[in-house]
Design an enzyme around this catalytic site. Structure first.
Site, short mmCIF file in Angstrom:
data_model
loop_
_atom_site.label_atom_id
_atom_site.label_comp_id
_atom_site.label_asym_id
_atom_site.label_seq_id
_atom_site.Cartn_x
_atom_site.Cartn_y
_atom_site.Cartn_z
N CYS A 1 0.87 -1.19 0.00
CA CYS A 1 0.00 0.00 0.00
C CYS A 1 0.91 1.23 0.00
O CYS A 1 2.08 1.14 -0.34
CB CYS A 1 -0.97 -0.02 1.18
N CYS B 1 -1.37 0.71 7.35
CA CYS B 1 -2.81 0.39 7.47
C CYS B 1 -3.19 -0.84 6.65
O CYS B 1 -3.37 -1.93 7.19
CB CYS B 1 -3.67 1.59 7.04
N ARG B 2 -3.32 -0.68 5.34
CA ARG B 2 -3.90 -1.75 4.53
C ARG B 2 -2.98 -2.94 4.33
O ARG B 2 -3.40 -4.10 4.51
CB ARG B 2 -4.35 -1.19 3.17
N SER B 3 -1.73 -2.70 3.92
CA SER B 3 -0.88 -3.86 3.59
C SER B 3 -0.46 -4.67 4.82
O SER B 3 -0.43 -5.91 4.74
CB SER B 3 0.32 -3.47 2.72
N ASN C 1 2.33 1.43 4.33
CA ASN C 1 2.66 0.16 5.01
C ASN C 1 2.36 0.24 6.52
O ASN C 1 3.05 -0.37 7.33
CB ASN C 1 4.12 -0.25 4.77
N ASP D 1 -8.29 3.76 1.17
CA ASP D 1 -7.30 4.17 2.17
C ASP D 1 -8.04 4.66 3.41
O ASP D 1 -8.74 5.67 3.37
CB ASP D 1 -6.46 5.30 1.56
#
Ligand code: 4NP
Length: 164
Positions: free
Chosen positions: A8, A13-15, A11, A125
């Site tokens: 993401c 939150c999402r990934s 690095n 996001d």
């Protein structure tokens, strides 16, 4: 060994959430020695940082511990080492393709491709949103992670008929 990298922007939150969710699926399927997983960010804003507290809390509510993960940025080596380099959104995807050697671009994929029922190309996001954002992101990530494991290993989510 199949190696998977989630990417993401930050690095945090999402990934890392995708890394934690996918690792948990791998453990449930007892595939730890067959599938390796990591995550990274396209940008260097959060090098060495643990995941965002909101991402950690949302994952913890589903029994997934992200506390040990630390932010890092993608490198050229990642395109050689990993078999799947999976972008959380189209911006991450374009960024990765702009840096990936042409002969390795087939490895770069969009995560939501593995959960087509959502009709979304992007995992949104959640960084600037509220807590609901993180729960929504987790729903999407859980489904896409199950889809990815199915592609890699013929795995079926319990909700889709269980077992392997
Ligand atoms: P992520 O969220 O890409 O899911 O880790 C973000 C984290 C930090 C920033 C943007 C997105 N930031 O601009 O610092």
């Amino acid at each position: 060994m199949v190696r998977v990298l989630f990417v993401c922007l930050g690095n945090i939150c999402r990934s890392p959430t995708a890394e934690g969710v996918f690792r948990s699926l791998i453990q449930q399927a007892k595939l730890e020695d067959r599938i390796e997983v990591d995550s990274a960010g396209t940008h260097a804003y959060h090098l060495g940082d643990p995941p965002d507290p909101r991402a950690q809390a949302a994952a913890a509510r589903r029994g997934i511990d992200l506390g040990g993960l630390r932010g890092r940025q993608t490198t050229l080596r990642d395109f050689h080492y990993f078999d799947y380099v999976i972008a959380m959104d189209r911006e991450n995807y374009s960024h990765l393709l702009s840096r990936c050697p042409p002969e390795l671009q087939y490895k770069v994929r969009l995560f939501m491709e593995f959960a087509p029922d959502y009709g979304h190309e992007d995992v949104p996001d959640p960084y600037y949103g509220g807590t609901t954002g993180f729960d929504r992101v987790l729903d999407m990530i859980e489904d896409a992670a199950a889809g990815l494991l199915r592609e890699i290993h013929g795995y079926k989510h319990p909700a889709q008929g269980g077992g392997r």
